[in-house]
Design an enzyme around this catalytic site. Structure first.
Site, short mmCIF file in Angstrom:
data_model
loop_
_atom_site.label_atom_id
_atom_site.label_comp_id
_atom_site.label_asym_id
_atom_site.label_seq_id
_atom_site.Cartn_x
_atom_site.Cartn_y
_atom_site.Cartn_z
CD GLU A 305 -3.15 -1.09 1.97
OE1 GLU A 305 -4.24 -1.59 1.61
OE2 GLU A 305 -3.00 -0.54 3.09
CD GLU A 407 -4.28 -5.62 1.72
OE1 GLU A 407 -5.13 -4.99 2.40
OE2 GLU A 407 -3.06 -5.48 1.89
#
Length: 511
Positions: A305, A407
């Site tokens: 991320e 995710e």
């Protein structure tokens, strides 16, 4: 029912709406699909069931007109075309659709002989159109294109821009991030198949169709989990089950995400030049150890991320030249171990197209090497599905790379399983159209997979469910430095509070 509706090969034994039979094909049979945009009303299309509930009206996706299914009372209706004279082989149906949600069934489908594949319509309360695909292998030269609704009074579905062409669809990655599994098991977690039989969590997930295990790597975490040794052990278990491996480097001793990208303690005093070497050495060391034990990584994330960069402050997006150097160093290490390992760069906020473009434009302009664009997408945080689709489509086309939802997750209940409040804990936090129930969780995962599968050019790689096995057990909390910390995620696991596999896991068996 949900799994069968997706995977096809449906028999007449299915009851209710699924068993609505087609009439014998008549004079409208043709070798090509006609009037897919409904600009000529229902010309070329036939109807079955409550035919008054199927009509064309203004407000199309591409043109001026769309097909609508709607009625003031409960209805079952099918709008279809029967195609003949086809060469046998795989064909794909593509449709733009939107839906009120709530129907007993609403889907597009292809049927040839006894084989049928369906794709369910997701709820689109914001009115956004979503492209859907489904494919089937035609045998006997004939196929039926089906647009179907079994709905309660007032529920609706819209269809437009229907196309039918040779080719097939599917997802190659149907994964789960099982990073916390070893710690959970060490603190007493147990797992059961859907029928209540006890079993190994990885075996249970593999039997449902999970084919990729994602494992995060921390450098020196306080609890001794998610480090090199533990990753090697879980990777061996996953590979022994026939799964592929996605390794997720955080380059930290704890969580790395858009809000925190802290250096590991061992690198705390290091400047940019040394950090570049640290990233290379650490990445090479872990991946080479995996290779040495016969569990070579199939894919690797260089960072987690990375919206705001990594290894702050040196690798912040405030200094893109240095961030690019760190990413390039990690990517080169991965390829040095195994040229066949795919390198992914991973951002959060999967519905944010402007942010994705800005970040990857920066990376590409600085020559950062990568093979896959990976995005996190949680519908309760990152916007509606049509925004995810727009971003995936644009990223795949703009950079010429396959895309992966690395995710995603959703709640099967709002009840709390331990003392720590859950991340998704209230009805006002839920994604519209998806209740916090086992069925709502399953529908959410199904629809995220639908969107990835529909990325043009076959560039939708697949979906990885985040922490399907992280159930609530004392000692297996979120903070590696605090054994008493709890789990804010157990209501989004794919095992219920009874430790039994939930229906959403069946979508790992996606075509």
């Amino acid at each position: 029912m949900a799994r069968t509706s997706r995977r096809g090969l449906l028999a007449a034994a299915l009851g209710g709406a699924a068993a609505l039979a087609l009439p014998a094909p008549g004079a409208r049979a043709a070798s090509t699909l006609t009037n897919g945009g409904f600009e000529n009303g229902l010309t070329g299309w036939s109807g079955y069931g409550t035919t008054a509930a199927a009509f064309t009206e203004a407000g199309g996706h591409g043109g001026s007109t769309r097909l609508s299914h709607w009625a003031t009372s409960a209805y079952k209706v099918e709008t279809y075309q029967y195609l003949t004279g086809l060469a046998d082989g795989p064909y794909t149906l593509t449709a733009w659709a939107r839906s009120s949600g709530g129907q007993n069934a609403a889907y597009i489908a292809l049927k040839s002989g006894s084989a049928e594949q369906r794709t369910d319509l997701p709820p689109t309360p914001n009115g956004g159109w979503i492209r859907l695909v489904t494919s089937v292998r035609v045998t006997g030269g004939a196929c039926t294109v089906r647009l179907y609704s079994d709905a309660h009074a007032g529920e609706w579905a819209n269809f437009d821009d229907i196309t039918f062409a040779p080719g097939s669809t599917g997802l190659s990655v149907k994964g789960g991030d099982v990073s916390t599994l070893a710690k959970n098991e060490a603190h007493g977690a147990t797992y059961r198949y859907a029928d209540g039989t006890s079993g190994d969590a990885l075996a249970i997930l593999k039997s449902a169709g999970m084919n990729y295990a994602r494992l995060k790597v921390w450098v020196n975490p306080a609890d001794g989990y998610n480090n090199k040794a533990k990753v090697l052990a879980t990777a061996a278990r996953a590979k022994a089950r026939g799964m592929k491996l996605l390794v997720d480097f955080h380059y930290s001793d704890s969580w790395a995400d858009p809000g925190k990208q802290n250096k590991p303690a061992a690198w705390a005093s290091h400047g940019y030049s040394q950090l570049t070497k640290d990233v290379y050495d650490h990445t090479y060391d872990v991946l080479n150890a995996l290779k040495a034990q016969g569990t070579t990584a199939d894919m690797v994330q260089i960072g987690n991320e990375l919206n705001a960069g990594m290894l702050w402050p040196e690798g912040s997006t405030d200094n893109w030249a240095q961030l690019a150097g760190l990413l390039t160093s990690g990517a080169r290490a991965a390829k040095a171990v195994s040229s066949g390992t795919r390198v992914a760069l991973h951002l959060a906020e999967g519905g944010d197209n402007a942010g994705t473009r800005w970040w990857f434009d920066q990376a590409v302009s600085r020559g950062v090497p990568f093979d896959v664009i990976a995005l996190s997408y949680y519908g309760y945080w990152h916007g509606p599905l049509n925004e995810l689709q727009a971003n995936l489509d644009d990223a795949a086309a703009r950079y010429g790379k396959p895309v992966l939802v690395a995710e995603t997750a959703y709640a099967h209940t709002l009840a709390n399983g331990d003392g720590l409040e859950n991340n998704l804990a209230r009805t006002d936090q839920l994604a519209a159209g998806y209740p916090a129930t086992p069925a709502g969780q399953a529908a959410n995962l199904r629809d995220v997979m639908n969107v990835v599968e529909a990325v043009p050019g076959g560039r939708g790689l697949g979906v990885v469910y985040w922490e399907p096995a992280w159930t609530a057990v004392d000692g297996s909390g979120w903070d590696p430095a605090d054994p008493s910390s709890g789990n804010a995620w157990e209501n989004q696991a794919l095992f219920g509070y009874d430790r039994q596999l939930l229906p959403a896991a069946r979508w790992f068996g996606h075509r």
